[in-house]
Design a protein around this motif. Structure first.
Motif, PDB file in Angstrom:
ATOM      1  N   UNK A 107     -12.824  -3.189   8.816  1.00  0.00           N
ATOM      2  CA  UNK A 107     -12.024  -3.033  10.038  1.00  0.00           C
ATOM      3  C   UNK A 107     -10.693  -2.340   9.769  1.00  0.00           C
ATOM      4  N   UNK A 108     -10.368  -2.121   8.487  1.00  0.00           N
ATOM      5  CA  UNK A 108      -9.118  -1.427   8.204  1.00  0.00           C
ATOM      6  C   UNK A 108      -8.831  -1.325   6.713  1.00  0.00           C
ATOM      7  N   UNK A 109      -7.679  -0.718   6.426  1.00  0.00           N
ATOM      8  CA  UNK A 109      -7.221  -0.516   5.051  1.00  0.00           C
ATOM      9  C   UNK A 109      -5.721  -0.778   4.983  1.00  0.00           C
ATOM     10  N   UNK A 110      -5.246  -1.084   3.778  1.00  0.00           N
ATOM     11  CA  UNK A 110      -3.815  -1.264   3.528  1.00  0.00           C
ATOM     12  C   UNK A 110      -3.378  -0.329   2.404  1.00  0.00           C
ATOM     13  N   UNK A 111      -2.239   0.305   2.605  1.00  0.00           N
ATOM     14  CA  UNK A 111      -1.627   1.138   1.565  1.00  0.00           C
ATOM     15  C   UNK A 111      -0.297   0.508   1.167  1.00  0.00           C
ATOM     16  N   UNK A 112      -0.015   0.486  -0.116  1.00  0.00           N
ATOM     17  CA  UNK A 112       1.225  -0.120  -0.607  1.00  0.00           C
ATOM     18  C   UNK A 112       2.418   0.763  -0.287  1.00  0.00           C
ATOM     19  N   UNK A 113       3.598   0.137  -0.263  1.00  0.00           N
ATOM     20  CA  UNK A 113       4.845   0.862  -0.031  1.00  0.00           C
ATOM     21  C   UNK A 113       5.832   0.512  -1.144  1.00  0.00           C
ATOM     22  N   UNK A 114       7.066   0.986  -1.004  1.00  0.00           N
ATOM     23  CA  UNK A 114       8.096   0.690  -2.005  1.00  0.00           C
ATOM     24  C   UNK A 114       8.479  -0.783  -2.000  1.00  0.00           C
ATOM     25  N   UNK A 115       8.261  -1.486  -0.885  1.00  0.00           N
ATOM     26  CA  UNK A 115       8.561  -2.915  -0.792  1.00  0.00           C
ATOM     27  C   UNK A 115       7.258  -3.693  -0.921  1.00  0.00           C
ATOM     28  N   UNK A 116       7.273  -4.729  -1.764  1.00  0.00           N
ATOM     29  CA  UNK A 116       6.039  -5.454  -2.062  1.00  0.00           C
ATOM     30  C   UNK A 116       5.498  -6.228  -0.866  1.00  0.00           C
ATOM     31  N   UNK A 117       6.339  -6.483   0.137  1.00  0.00           N
ATOM     32  CA  UNK A 117       5.870  -7.240   1.303  1.00  0.00           C
ATOM     33  C   UNK A 117       5.555  -6.344   2.499  1.00  0.00           C
ATOM     34  N   UNK A 118       5.664  -5.028   2.336  1.00  0.00           N
ATOM     35  CA  UNK A 118       5.404  -4.094   3.428  1.00  0.00           C
ATOM     36  C   UNK A 118       4.206  -3.212   3.076  1.00  0.00           C
ATOM     37  N   UNK A 119       3.343  -3.015   4.055  1.00  0.00           N
ATOM     38  CA  UNK A 119       2.153  -2.211   3.851  1.00  0.00           C
ATOM     39  C   UNK A 119       1.961  -1.265   5.035  1.00  0.00           C
ATOM     40  N   UNK A 120       1.426  -0.102   4.748  1.00  0.00           N
ATOM     41  CA  UNK A 120       0.946   0.770   5.810  1.00  0.00           C
ATOM     42  C   UNK A 120      -0.473   0.332   6.126  1.00  0.00           C
ATOM     43  N   UNK A 121      -0.691  -0.106   7.351  1.00  0.00           N
ATOM     44  CA  UNK A 121      -1.993  -0.633   7.740  1.00  0.00           C
ATOM     45  C   UNK A 121      -2.710   0.356   8.646  1.00  0.00           C
ATOM     46  N   UNK A 122      -3.993   0.541   8.384  1.00  0.00           N
ATOM     47  CA  UNK A 122      -4.853   1.342   9.258  1.00  0.00           C
ATOM     48  C   UNK A 122      -5.921   0.407   9.820  1.00  0.00           C
ATOM     49  N   UNK A 123      -5.974   0.267  11.133  1.00  0.00           N
ATOM     50  CA  UNK A 123      -6.966  -0.587  11.772  1.00  0.00           C
ATOM     51  C   UNK A 123      -7.846   0.247  12.690  1.00  0.00           C
ATOM     52  N   UNK A 124      -9.146   0.011  12.593  1.00  0.00           N
ATOM     53  CA  UNK A 124     -10.065   0.666  13.521  1.00  0.00           C
ATOM     54  C   UNK A 124      -9.967  -0.036  14.877  1.00  0.00           C
TER      55      UNK A 124
END
Length: 207
Positions: A107-124
């Motif tokens: 249903x989706x994917x997560x990409x990491x960012x510079x902050x360990x608690x923040x993610x770029x999320x892709x949801x279908x």
């Protein structure tokens, strides 16, 4: 061989190499996932729990409840030669109140960012029968204790051909339509089911 022929041969070889590279990498996903969600075999709560129990987990990994979409999902470490290493996790449905969706549907994917608690999320967000498509991007935040993964509903620009009835209910609840579907104020999110809260600290832990 004349200089012209040498130059022409080198150019021709370069074009052939570029064509071959393009063909091999036609399905390479650098900054966003594929348009259509894959369905993976062998996903149920017991098998996922057993697999996670024997793995070195990152804080965001685990089994989560997604109440807005009435789903239980697994967030798991993910890598593929077809994907950029930035897309580090996938979100896979284990069960759903919508019986038309198959267990193992990504249903989706997560990409990491510079902050360990923040993610770029892709949801279908678009559903047609048992198939999901149209990934949309938003920002997800992992709570300090790792018990919640929340995100703001992304903005979805609607085109004339888009059929609203095909959108997942979680993307239509509490929104209004003008020329486009706008983000609502309150975040949606996942609630951790496994491992239990406190079992996954801010560092890798071997279970």
């Amino acid at each position: 061989m004349s200089p012209f022929l040498r130059h022409f041969s080198a150019l021709l070889l370069s074009l052939v190499a570029f064509s071959a590279f393009s063909a091999v990498n036609a399905d390479y996903y650098a900054d966003k996932p594929p348009l259509n969600a894959p369905v993976l075999p062998g996903y149920c709560a017991d098998s996922v729990r057993i697999r996670l129990a024997g793995a070195a987990l990152q804080p965001v990994e685990g089994i989560w409840s997604y109440p807005d979409a009435m789903m239980t999902v697994a967030v798991e470490k993910f890598s593929s030669p077809q994907f950029s290493s930035k897309i580090a996790y996938r979100i896979v449905m284990i069960s759903s109140d919508d019986m038309s969706l198959l267990p193992g549907t990504v249903i989706g994917y997560l990409a990491e960012s510079a902050k360990s608690d923040k993610f770029r999320m892709y949801l279908y967000c678009q559903q047609h029968g048992s198939a999901l498509s149209l990934p949309v991007k938003c920002v997800a935040t992992l709570s300090a204790q790792g018990s919640y993964l929340t995100f703001q509903k992304p903005e979805i620009d609607l085109k004339v051909h888009v059929n609203l009835s095909r959108f997942l209910p979680s993307f239509l609840r509490g929104i209004y339509v003008t020329p486009s579907v706008k983000s609502e104020t309150l975040p949606q999110g996942f609630r951790r089911i496994y491992p239990h809260v406190g079992a996954v600290p801010g560092e890798i832990r071997y279970l």
